[in-house]
Design a protein around this motif. Structure first.
Motif, PDB file in Angstrom:
ATOM      1  N   LYS A 118      -9.525  -4.164   6.669  1.00  0.00           N
ATOM      2  CA  LYS A 118     -10.210  -3.206   7.540  1.00  0.00           C
ATOM      3  C   LYS A 118      -9.178  -2.492   8.399  1.00  0.00           C
ATOM      4  CE  LYS A 118     -13.876  -4.682   9.722  1.00  0.00           C
ATOM      5  NZ  LYS A 118     -14.811  -5.570  10.470  1.00  0.00           N
ATOM      6  N   TYR A 119      -9.290  -1.177   8.438  1.00  0.00           N
ATOM      7  CA  TYR A 119      -8.387  -0.379   9.265  1.00  0.00           C
ATOM      8  C   TYR A 119      -9.181   0.764   9.865  1.00  0.00           C
ATOM      9  CZ  TYR A 119      -4.603   2.762  10.612  1.00  0.00           C
ATOM     10  OH  TYR A 119      -3.774   3.597  11.328  1.00  0.00           O
ATOM     11  N   PHE A 161       0.805  -1.212   0.000  1.00  0.00           N
ATOM     12  CA  PHE A 161       0.000   0.000   0.000  1.00  0.00           C
ATOM     13  C   PHE A 161       0.843   1.270   0.000  1.00  0.00           C
ATOM     14  CE2 PHE A 161      -2.776  -3.257   1.775  1.00  0.00           C
ATOM     15  CZ  PHE A 161      -3.935  -3.047   1.052  1.00  0.00           C
ATOM     16  N   GLN A 162       2.162   1.102  -0.081  1.00  0.00           N
ATOM     17  CA  GLN A 162       3.037   2.267  -0.168  1.00  0.00           C
ATOM     18  C   GLN A 162       2.934   2.872  -1.567  1.00  0.00           C
ATOM     19  OE1 GLN A 162       4.558   3.434   2.587  1.00  0.00           O
ATOM     20  NE2 GLN A 162       3.553   1.712   3.613  1.00  0.00           N
ATOM     21  N   THR A 163       2.638   4.135  -1.641  1.00  0.00           N
ATOM     22  CA  THR A 163       2.455   4.793  -2.931  1.00  0.00           C
ATOM     23  C   THR A 163       3.714   5.558  -3.346  1.00  0.00           C
ATOM     24  OG1 THR A 163       1.490   6.714  -1.818  1.00  0.00           O
ATOM     25  CG2 THR A 163      -0.018   5.036  -2.636  1.00  0.00           C
ATOM     26  N   ASP A 164       3.867   5.726  -4.642  1.00  0.00           N
ATOM     27  CA  ASP A 164       4.982   6.501  -5.190  1.00  0.00           C
ATOM     28  C   ASP A 164       4.573   7.973  -5.184  1.00  0.00           C
ATOM     29  OD1 ASP A 164       6.935   7.726  -6.699  1.00  0.00           O
ATOM     30  OD2 ASP A 164       7.184   6.022  -8.045  1.00  0.00           O
ATOM     31  N   LYS A 165       5.023   8.707  -4.176  1.00  0.00           N
ATOM     32  CA  LYS A 165       4.622  10.109  -4.024  1.00  0.00           C
ATOM     33  C   LYS A 165       5.100  10.965  -5.188  1.00  0.00           C
ATOM     34  CE  LYS A 165       4.569   9.801   1.023  1.00  0.00           C
ATOM     35  NZ  LYS A 165       5.144  10.323   2.297  1.00  0.00           N
ATOM     36  N   ASN A 188      -0.061   4.196   5.929  1.00  0.00           N
ATOM     37  CA  ASN A 188       0.455   4.373   7.293  1.00  0.00           C
ATOM     38  C   ASN A 188      -0.374   3.590   8.316  1.00  0.00           C
ATOM     39  OD1 ASN A 188       2.655   6.716   7.166  1.00  0.00           O
ATOM     40  ND2 ASN A 188       1.028   7.209   5.722  1.00  0.00           N
ATOM     41  N   MET A 189      -0.803   2.414   7.931  1.00  0.00           N
ATOM     42  CA  MET A 189      -1.574   1.564   8.838  1.00  0.00           C
ATOM     43  C   MET A 189      -0.716   1.099  10.018  1.00  0.00           C
ATOM     44  SD  MET A 189      -3.827  -0.856   6.302  1.00  0.00           S
ATOM     45  CE  MET A 189      -2.482  -1.176   5.145  1.00  0.00           C
ATOM     46  N   ASP A 190      -1.350   0.972  11.185  1.00  0.00           N
ATOM     47  CA  ASP A 190      -0.649   0.423  12.339  1.00  0.00           C
ATOM     48  C   ASP A 190      -1.050  -1.037  12.534  1.00  0.00           C
ATOM     49  OD1 ASP A 190      -3.158   0.432  13.612  1.00  0.00           O
ATOM     50  OD2 ASP A 190      -2.826   2.430  14.415  1.00  0.00           O
ATOM     51  N   ASP A 191      -0.747  -1.599  13.683  1.00  0.00           N
ATOM     52  CA  ASP A 191      -0.995  -3.017  13.920  1.00  0.00           C
ATOM     53  C   ASP A 191      -2.467  -3.362  14.130  1.00  0.00           C
ATOM     54  OD1 ASP A 191       1.683  -3.563  13.689  1.00  0.00           O
ATOM     55  OD2 ASP A 191       2.090  -3.415  15.843  1.00  0.00           O
ATOM     56  N   ILE A 249      -8.448  14.468  -1.708  1.00  0.00           N
ATOM     57  CA  ILE A 249      -9.139  13.310  -1.126  1.00  0.00           C
ATOM     58  C   ILE A 249      -8.377  12.031  -1.430  1.00  0.00           C
ATOM     59  CG2 ILE A 249     -11.224  11.896  -1.274  1.00  0.00           C
ATOM     60  CD1 ILE A 249     -12.792  14.479  -1.741  1.00  0.00           C
ATOM     61  N   TYR A 250      -7.929  11.899  -2.692  1.00  0.00           N
ATOM     62  CA  TYR A 250      -7.172  10.707  -3.076  1.00  0.00           C
ATOM     63  C   TYR A 250      -5.872  10.612  -2.288  1.00  0.00           C
ATOM     64  CZ  TYR A 250      -4.431   7.466  -5.897  1.00  0.00           C
ATOM     65  OH  TYR A 250      -3.636   6.417  -6.303  1.00  0.00           O
ATOM     66  N   ALA A 251      -5.182  11.734  -2.118  1.00  0.00           N
ATOM     67  CA  ALA A 251      -3.912  11.738  -1.381  1.00  0.00           C
ATOM     68  C   ALA A 251      -4.117  11.345   0.083  1.00  0.00           C
ATOM     69  CB  ALA A 251      -3.264  13.117  -1.478  1.00  0.00           C
ATOM     70  N   ILE A 252      -5.188  11.868   0.688  1.00  0.00           N
ATOM     71  CA  ILE A 252      -5.485  11.534   2.084  1.00  0.00           C
ATOM     72  C   ILE A 252      -5.829  10.055   2.217  1.00  0.00           C
ATOM     73  CG2 ILE A 252      -7.121  11.917   3.974  1.00  0.00           C
ATOM     74  CD1 ILE A 252      -7.329  14.830   3.000  1.00  0.00           C
ATOM     75  N   TRP A 253      -6.621   9.552   1.282  1.00  0.00           N
ATOM     76  CA  TRP A 253      -7.009   8.135   1.280  1.00  0.00           C
ATOM     77  C   TRP A 253      -5.783   7.231   1.201  1.00  0.00           C
ATOM     78  CZ3 TRP A 253     -10.985   4.945   2.164  1.00  0.00           C
ATOM     79  CH2 TRP A 253     -11.013   3.689   1.569  1.00  0.00           C
TER      80      TRP A 253
END
Length: 226
Positions: A212-213, A95-99, A156-159, A146-150
């Protein structure tokens, strides 16, 4: 999961709904014609009658489209509830995006709109150009934000993030799109009912992963994580 279940209320079948709404529109005209001829203040009931007919039509569409066959009912009865697991780090990495790519793509999009606005100025004048920019630029910037925030949230998901793997029962092609080809949908069954989701994959996946996060949920082709 409810948000996925009701993502496509009519399972992508927009043409039957559009036809039924046209019929409802004719029915509204006929009813109002009768009411206005019999009641001098019949126009007062216009909003109530219109809303009632439209809602009734949509409810009928929903009931017909969501009608389950005996085979589907059996699949729902026999379905196992999803088993949720903690999302491993290797899956989070997907889920890491190419900024840098996102910024370049955004710059190209805004640049294209500026060029379009310039052409509008040449043909319609400066005032029309400013009106065009006032309409398209804010919408574009809001959509990009909105796309950038999404994407930032998922990158940056946690455990606390969890996932489950679900087997797709079958896929089907929906209505033809304007640019050619048909919309594609996948179908799977859980104890709480039938799920229909639209996919962009040319070959529909055999399995999907639902993540789910916090208060967010999304699904991906399971092949992405293999």
């Amino acid at each position: 999961m409810k948000r996925l279940k009701y993502r496509h209320l009519f399972y992508g079948k927009s043409i039957p709904v559009i036809i039924s709404m046209f019929v409802a529109f004719l029915a509204i005209i006929a009813i109002l014609y009768i009411v206005l001829n019999r009641m001098e203040d019949g126009f007062v009931y216009l909003p109530v009658i219109s809303i009632a007919v439209i809602l009734l039509t949509l409810v009928i569409d929903y009931v017909i489209i969501h009608h389950l066959t005996p085979d589907e009912k059996n699949k729902i009865t026999e379905a196992s509830p999803p088993e949720w697991k903690r999302l491993p780090d290797r899956m989070k990495d997907e889920f890491q995006t190419d900024k840098k790519l996102f910024l370049i793509s955004s710059a190209f999009l805004i640049g294209f709109e500026l060029i379009f606005a310039f052409l509008v100025m040449l043909s319609k004048g400066v005032e029309t150009m400013f009106v065009t920019l006032a309409v398209i630029l804010p919408v574009t910037l809001i959509c990009l934000a909105i796309y950038a925030i999404w994407e930032h949230i998922w990158a940056n998901m946690d455990d606390s993030a969890i996932y489950t793997k679900i087997e797709v029962d079958h896929a089907f092609e929906g209505e033809r799109q304007k640019h050619g080809g048909r919309r594609k949908f996948i179908v799977f069954y859980l104890p709480d009912g039938k799920y229909v989701l639209e996919t962009d994959d040319y070959f529909p996946p055999a399995n999907i992963v639902v993540i789910k996060y916090k208060c967010f949920i999304r699904w991906e082709n399971a092949n992405k994580f293999i």
